[in-house]
Write a protein that holds these residues in place. Structure first.
Motif, PDB file in Angstrom:
ATOM      1  N   PHE A 196       2.870   7.337  -5.325  1.00 36.16           N
ATOM      2  CA  PHE A 196       2.547   8.110  -6.480  1.00 36.16           C
ATOM      3  C   PHE A 196       2.379   9.550  -6.113  1.00 36.16           C
ATOM      4  N   ASP A 197       1.526   9.640  -5.028  1.00 33.12           N
ATOM      5  CA  ASP A 197       1.184  11.091  -4.489  1.00 33.12           C
ATOM      6  C   ASP A 197       1.991  11.571  -3.521  1.00 33.12           C
ATOM      7  N   ALA A 217      12.488   1.660  -0.856  1.00 34.71           N
ATOM      8  CA  ALA A 217      12.709   0.911  -1.957  1.00 34.71           C
ATOM      9  C   ALA A 217      12.514   1.737  -3.174  1.00 34.71           C
ATOM     10  N   LEU A 218      11.665   2.559  -3.180  1.00 36.66           N
ATOM     11  CA  LEU A 218      11.485   3.365  -4.457  1.00 36.66           C
ATOM     12  C   LEU A 218      12.540   4.596  -4.417  1.00 36.66           C
ATOM     13  N   ILE A 276       0.673  -1.268  -0.049  1.00 37.96           N
ATOM     14  CA  ILE A 276       0.123   0.038   0.005  1.00 37.96           C
ATOM     15  C   ILE A 276       0.847   1.404  -0.036  1.00 37.96           C
ATOM     16  N   ALA A 277       2.141   1.303   0.900  1.00 41.21           N
ATOM     17  CA  ALA A 277       3.115   2.278   0.727  1.00 41.21           C
ATOM     18  C   ALA A 277       3.574   2.514  -0.697  1.00 41.21           C
ATOM     19  N   GLY A 296       7.654   0.824   8.861  1.00 41.59           N
ATOM     20  CA  GLY A 296       6.706  -0.042   7.998  1.00 41.59           C
ATOM     21  C   GLY A 296       6.703   0.844   6.636  1.00 41.59           C
ATOM     22  N   LEU A 297       6.398   2.046   6.741  1.00 45.80           N
ATOM     23  CA  LEU A 297       6.157   2.860   5.590  1.00 45.80           C
ATOM     24  C   LEU A 297       7.400   3.189   4.691  1.00 45.80           C
ATOM     25  N   ALA A 298       8.485   3.619   5.988  1.00 48.16           N
ATOM     26  CA  ALA A 298       9.750   4.166   5.384  1.00 48.16           C
ATOM     27  C   ALA A 298      10.425   3.288   4.529  1.00 48.16           C
TER      28      ALA A 298
END
Ligand code: PRP
Ligand code: URA
Length: 207
Positions: free
Chosen positions: A40-41, A88-89, A34-35, A81-83
């Protein structure tokens, strides 16, 4: 400014995260996915520099990240978890950590750790924490980053409560908040309703 993301895949994956029967390994994997969709935003505000690139056929215009690279700041511990997914991107981004813990009785955030990338004042910042409940942790994190000279940042979360959004908007009106879910209210223990429970405990399988 609050942005509530609307996308079928985000809604489906957020439902998996909300489900109390989703086990920790599925929770972690789904949080990562989900992250990635949110990025994208979340990354939309990043500055890029125009360069030229030579394809096998000709030279054309392209882009690279503006320097210095943006930084990802995780609010420990659930922010990791989000970081991890954002990193990764955006592997060029240094990762900083702010250790904040809500006091279980007062529900106020208390700081216990801080390690930030150098030149933080000249970087764009992605601040990551899955939960925006009372807003105390987010406000404290933004306060601390501003004290270090940060000017340009976005706060990314999975679930936000109206009370927390109002508090953050009052304290930091210029801050962009991007969330996958905007929930109903807080309960008497300042947990988000319907929410997804304690994000840190669900990621790390603790109680
Ligand atoms: C959770 C969450 C946020 C905070 C949100 O962290 O990850 O940091 O609560 O609540 P607030 O908006 O009311 O401040 P917690 O303090 O439970 O720490 P943890 O990540 O170590 O579990
Ligand atoms: N922190 C969480 O992890 N969940 C909530 O609902 C509120 C604060």
């Amino acid at each position: 400014m609050l942005t509530v993301l609307s996308h079928p895949l985000i809604d489906i994956k957020l439902t998996t995260l909300r489900d109390k029967d989703t086990p920790p390994h599925d929770f972690r994997r789904t949080l990562f996915e989900i992250a990635g969709l949110m990025s994208f935003d979340v990354f939309k505000f990043l500055n890029s520099t125009q360069i030229s690139v030579t394809t096998p056929l000709e030279t054309t215009d392209g882009y690279r990240l503006a320097e210095p690279a943006p930084a990802i700041i995780s609010i420990l511990r659930a922010g990791n978890g989000l970081a991890d997914a954002f990193s990764a991107l955006l592997p060029e981004a240094p990762i900083g950590h702010l250790g904040l813990q809500r006091n279980e009785d007062t529900h106020n955030a208390e700081a216990y750790y801080e390690k930030l990338p150098r030149n933080i004042d000249s970087r764009q910042i992605i601040l990551a924490d899955p939960m925006l409940a009372t807003g105390g942790s987010a406000i404290m994190a933004v306060d601390r980053l501003k004290r270090h000279g940060v000017k340009d940042m976005v706060f990314a979360c999975l679930v936000a409560a109206p009370e927390g959004v109002a508090a953050v908007e009052a304290a930091h009106p210029e801050l962009s908040i991007i969330t996958a879910g905007y929930d109903r209210a807080l309960d008497e223990n300042c947990y988000i309703l319907p929410g997804l429970g304690d994000a840190g405990d669900r990621i790390y399988n603790t109680v």
